[in-house]
Scaffold this active site. Structure first.
Site, short mmCIF file in Angstrom:
data_model
loop_
_atom_site.label_atom_id
_atom_site.label_comp_id
_atom_site.label_asym_id
_atom_site.label_seq_id
_atom_site.Cartn_x
_atom_site.Cartn_y
_atom_site.Cartn_z
N ARG A 200 20.28 -3.70 36.73
CA ARG A 200 20.24 -5.16 36.86
C ARG A 200 19.09 -5.71 37.72
NH1 ARG A 200 25.86 -8.10 37.57
NH2 ARG A 200 25.84 -7.18 39.63
N ASP A 201 18.14 -4.87 38.07
CA ASP A 201 16.97 -5.39 38.79
C ASP A 201 15.76 -4.51 38.50
OD1 ASP A 201 15.51 -7.10 40.35
OD2 ASP A 201 16.15 -6.27 42.25
N LEU A 202 15.49 -4.31 37.21
CA LEU A 202 14.41 -3.44 36.79
C LEU A 202 13.08 -4.19 36.93
CD1 LEU A 202 14.19 -0.59 35.64
CD2 LEU A 202 14.22 -1.57 33.35
N ASN B 122 10.88 -1.65 42.16
CA ASN B 122 12.03 -0.75 42.22
C ASN B 122 11.78 0.54 41.44
OD1 ASN B 122 13.51 -2.47 43.84
ND2 ASN B 122 14.56 -3.45 42.13
#
Length: 334
Positions: A182-184, A188
């Site tokens: 959910r935070d690609l 990251n």
């Protein structure tokens, strides 16, 4: 803030630099026991994460002469029940994953102030630092030199490694569940000292419990937390606060893939309101027919960026596409 190993009061399961046992309970020490919480946005999750889209900040601490770093909450968050819960739930996910392209947890423990922490493999760099800086933020000669380090073959190789990590999270990390990162985004995605790409920072992750249907449905969507992640990599259904599923991460992957191949940030000309109006509602995408890319690559990127989540491929389909394309380009350039 933890600065030296001497302040550790207890280690859970494993000594430092030893991989935790997979599928074993993470917290067994009374001081570190986790009380599961329930995310009303996904009632099917076995270890649901808090609905907040902005987790409490974490502090990485590198031990000198060590290949690991420790992560714990910032000093100002010490004593916060929610901060402790956030970190424990992230640890529960990461500690049980075992894949060469997912950052490994080597040990977990508890600081003397009561906050849990985890020791991770030390990153050498992150993708956002490896990619050339924007043209308006770097001298021409410096950007051109950096661009030469990113031929299309390297971009596709990195995309393949990332796709393998995402396929593992969606299909094989936990039986009967998908792990949604959910935070690609490039910040990251990291690189170890040996050059291996690894996905990290599961602070916004959610465990999606699959229903009994075989095979699992790709069309089912759920009311998970909306507006989760970074806007330029965010799928339209997430940005607009609609129900979504794992296909939202394929859209995010397309943004990262485009950035690695074009060396331009996706949707760089848009502000937040333009992105919501033009990218999410009108379906505007960056131009991709001006780079001379192979047609299979263009077709893959186009399908990953499709406005309809049902038309986006799964990572189990993306991986063999990228593997074949990388092999052909490598042979052609040999």
């Amino acid at each position: 803030m933890l600065h030296t190993p001497t302040v550790i009061t207890s280690m859970v399961h494993t000594p430092p630099l030893t991989r935790p046992m997979l599928h074993a309970p993470l917290m067994t020490h009374p001081c570190c026991h986790t009380h599961p919480t329930h995310d009303t946005h996904d009632p099917h999750s076995p270890h649901p994460l808090p609905p907040s889209t902005h987790p409490h900040p974490l502090t990485p601490t590198h031990f000198p002469n060590s290949s690991c770093r420790c992560v714990l909450s910032h000093q100002e968050r010490i004593g916060s029940i929610r901060a402790m819960r956030d970190l424990k739930l992230e640890m529960q996910l990461m500690c049980r994953m075992d894949h060469p392209h997912v950052l490994a947890v080597r040990a977990v423990g508890q600081h003397r102030n009561g906050m849990p922490f985890m020791c991770l493999d030390l990153l050498h760099s992150v993708l956002s630092n490896e990619l050339p800086r924007p043209a308006d933020d770097a001298p021409l000669w410096s950007r051109q030199k950096a661009m030469r380090r990113w031929p299309l073959t390297r971009a596709i190789h990195c995309a393949l490694c990332l796709a393998e990590a995402m396929e593992y999270c969606h299909q094989r990390a936990f039986a009967g569940h998908r792990v949604l990162h959910r935070d690609l985004k490039p910040t990251n995605i990291g690189f170890l000292a040996d050059g291996r790409l690894v996905l990290f920072d599961f602070g916004l992750a959610s465990a999606w419990k699959l229903r009994d249907a075989e095979p699992p449905s790709d069309k089912e969507r759920r009311p998970l937390t909306g507006e989760t992640g970074s806007l330029r990599y965010m799928a339209p259904e997430v940005a607009l606060g609609q129900q979504y599923n794992h296909k939202a991460e394929v859209f995010s992957f397309a943004g990262v893939l485009f950035e690695m191949a074009s060396l331009q940030r996706p949707f760089s000309w848009m502000d937040s309101s333009m992105y919501l109006r033009e990218a999410c509602v009108q379906g505007v995408r960056p131009k991709i027919d001006c780079y001379g890319w192979p047609k299979p690559f263009v077709d893959l990127l186009t399908s990953c960026w499709h406005a309809d989540p049902n038309m986006r491929p799964n990572f189990c389909d993306i991986v063999p596409m990228l593997r074949s394309l990388h092999a052909k380009l490598t042979l052609y350039n040999a």
